[in-house]
Scaffold this motif. Structure first.
Motif, short mmCIF file in Angstrom:
data_model
loop_
_atom_site.label_atom_id
_atom_site.label_comp_id
_atom_site.label_asym_id
_atom_site.label_seq_id
_atom_site.Cartn_x
_atom_site.Cartn_y
_atom_site.Cartn_z
N TRP A 34 1.47 -7.44 8.66
CA TRP A 34 2.93 -7.34 8.66
C TRP A 34 3.59 -8.60 8.09
O TRP A 34 4.73 -8.55 7.61
N LYS A 37 4.50 -8.08 4.58
CA LYS A 37 5.55 -7.09 4.40
C LYS A 37 6.94 -7.61 4.76
O LYS A 37 7.94 -7.02 4.37
N VAL A 38 7.00 -8.72 5.49
CA VAL A 38 8.32 -9.28 5.83
C VAL A 38 8.75 -10.36 4.84
O VAL A 38 9.80 -10.98 5.03
N ALA A 43 9.55 -6.93 0.29
CA ALA A 43 10.40 -5.99 1.01
C ALA A 43 11.39 -5.31 0.07
O ALA A 43 11.67 -4.12 0.19
N SER A 46 9.41 -2.78 -2.13
CA SER A 46 8.96 -1.61 -1.37
C SER A 46 10.12 -0.84 -0.76
O SER A 46 9.91 0.11 -0.02
N ASN A 48 12.12 -1.70 1.54
CA ASN A 48 12.14 -1.84 2.99
C ASN A 48 13.51 -2.38 3.40
O ASN A 48 13.72 -3.58 3.57
N GLY A 50 15.20 -2.24 6.10
CA GLY A 50 15.31 -2.90 7.40
C GLY A 50 15.04 -4.39 7.32
O GLY A 50 15.80 -5.21 7.86
N VAL A 51 13.96 -4.77 6.62
CA VAL A 51 13.61 -6.18 6.49
C VAL A 51 14.66 -6.92 5.67
O VAL A 51 15.07 -8.04 6.02
N THR A 390 4.08 -4.20 -0.93
CA THR A 390 5.22 -3.78 -1.75
C THR A 390 5.28 -2.28 -2.02
O THR A 390 6.26 -1.80 -2.57
N GLY A 391 4.23 -1.55 -1.68
CA GLY A 391 4.19 -0.13 -2.00
C GLY A 391 3.65 0.14 -3.39
O GLY A 391 3.66 1.28 -3.86
N LYS A 394 0.10 2.81 -2.51
CA LYS A 394 0.52 3.59 -1.36
C LYS A 394 -0.62 3.68 -0.35
O LYS A 394 -1.78 3.84 -0.71
#
Length: 485
Positions: A34, A37-38, A43, A46, A48, A50-51, A390-391, A394
């Motif tokens: 994680w 991903k933050v 973020a 991807s 994201n 929320g982040v 980052t996606g 997948k």
């Protein structure tokens, strides 16, 4: 106390994300994945939301704490700055900064990303830069220490450790990582957070937001005695001791000024903004030009030859010239992958089969590609999809991977041992998708290899196990858009 809390949190984040890149067992990403991903750029790529919103809100509340706590590249600079402080104390002074350079670098970064030239844009992306440094410079040292432990453990009849090969996956990426480490280290050692406030696109965006942060360091002119110690210890060089102002756009909320002010004249509090708009005098403006001429010609010697029975030297395999690059399972397509990948090398460092390595092509430089000279991609391994922040890859499971085709096998009949009358079925025997078979060819009187492209998933087992050297008699050609088998 605020400074101690910041240093404690930054140390935890830095050590954890460094271990995430160093670990080659695939265990730590289950607990620390994680952290990648933050990071802000992954973020954004991807999507994201929320982040991204979280760090926008945090910046508007307390300033650029992301740069001084979460960003590993920023914390690495702080380590060099700390080392510089041991060499010479009170070495900083207030500067007006170079806003034109910050804006120019941000514009260049965005334009390159929009044009799909991520391989060039990520040269100045902070998370990607640190990922390359950790993977190419720190991980080999980590593995060498592990191999040394494995050597002595084996002699003690313990198998707690196991040896892992250390090899150069990409000379270009290694050179870029080394130059970045030396350049940024030297700049930080001498001039503090100049890189963050002049080159880094993430720092520029957060700097714009931090101008409007609710809480920030503020100087109480009634307590200040004008000693200037705060400015001499400000790594961002954003404190003007004459006008008693702090440039909020460059302040990274490190709290060093609060710690160094013995008059307690600086407080981290809410209040009227004191950011001073500095007028530009063209006759007095000083330009900082950072020119990094990188001429790296690396002659990578082949690994030590392996000898079969002490008689025949085995020639290393040469990689084929693929018309379409092979991207990992879960990448969906070349376009999707190249537009999202930051080249952080996290997937490369986690690949247990050593299939992934950075690209040397200009447009996709340092973004991973697949090669099968050291291994192949087994259908049950999905580690790269699990760690990608980052996606670009997948997240998939083993069942989904078995139904994805990233490429198809192509034969080179003139190289095949069957065409020379030698019995060989290595490719068909090792194909996990049963897409390869050996059939009789009446026209030549010899057997030949037949490929069922509708079943082939592009795992590379055939290419890896083909005994023909230096060029295999069968190789995998990539697909621009991955299909379903």
């Amino acid at each position: 106390m605020l400074r101690k809390i910041r240093i404690g949190l930054a140390s935890l984040f830095f050590v954890a994300i460094t271990l995430l890149f160093l670990d080659f067992t695939g265990v730590l990403h289950l607990y620390l994945g994680w952290l990648a991903k933050v990071q802000l750029l992954p973020a954004v790529l991807s999507l994201n939301v929320g982040v991204v919103l979280f760090f926008v809100v945090v910046t508007l509340l307390v300033g650029r704490t992301y740069c001084s706590v979460v960003c590993p590249f920023g914390v690495m600079q702080d380590v060099f700055i700390w080392m510089g402080g041991k060499w010479k104390k009170n070495r900083f002074h207030y500067t007006k900064g170079w806003p034109w350079l910050r804006v120019a670098m941000l514009v260049i970064f965005v334009v390159l990303m929009v044009l799909g030239l991520n391989g060039l844009a990520i040269l100045i992306a902070p998370y990607s830069a640190y990922g390359r440094i950790a993977t190419n410079l720190f991980q080999p040292v980590y593995i060498w220490i592990n191999n040394l432990c494995a050597y002595y453990a084996e002699r003690a009849e313990s198998y707690t450790f196991y040896s892992v090969d250390v090899w150069v996956k990409s000379g270009v990426t290694l050179a870029v990582a080394a130059v970045t480490f030396v350049l940024v280290g030297f700049v930080s050692f001498r001039w503090g957070r100049v890189w963050c406030n002049s080159v880094c696109p993430v720092g520029t965006v957060l700097g714009f937001l931090s101008r409007f942060s609710l809480l920030k360091p503020r100087i109480d002119t009634n307590k200040c005695n004008g000693c200037g110690k705060c400015a001499k210890n400000c790594k961002a060089q954003c404190i003007n001791p004459v006008d008693h102002t702090i440039d909020g756009s460059r302040c990274v909320a490190c709290m060093d000024c609060i710690e160094n002010c013995h008059q307690h004249a600086i407080e981290f509090r809410r209040g009227k903004a004191v950011v001073k708009e500095v007028s530009v005098d063209a006759s007095r403006r000083k330009f900082m030009v950072a020119t990094a001429a990188v001429g790296a010609t690396m002659a990578i010697q082949a690994q030590e030859k392996k000898v079969d029975g002490g008689l025949a030297v085995l020639v290393d395999k040469e990689l084929p010239e693929r018309q379409v690059a092979l991207k990992p399972f879960g990448a969906k397509s070349l376009k999707n992958f190249s537009s999202r990948c930051t080249g952080c090398q996290l997937c490369v460092s986690k690949c247990p089969q050593q299939v992934l390595r950075p690209s040397n092509k200009l447009a996709t430089m340092m973004q991973p590609e697949m090669a099968f000279d050291k291994g192949y991609c087994p259908p049950d391994c999905t580690r790269c999809s699990e760690v990608c922040p980052t996606g670009a890859i997948k997240k998939i499971n083993a069942a989904e991977k078995s139904a994805i085709s990233i490429g198809h096998a192509v034969t080179v009949p003139q190289n095949c041992l069957l065409a020379k009358g030698v019995e060989c079925n290595a490719c068909s025997r090792h194909c996990p998708a049963a897409a390869i078979s050996v059939v009789s060819d009446a026209s030549t009187g010899h057997s030949r290899v037949a490929v069922n492209e509708s079943r082939c998933i592009g795992c590379g087992a055939c290419e890896y196990y083909c005994p023909v050297r230096p060029f295999s008699a069968i190789y995998v050609e990539g697909r621009e858009v991955h299909t379903t088998v």
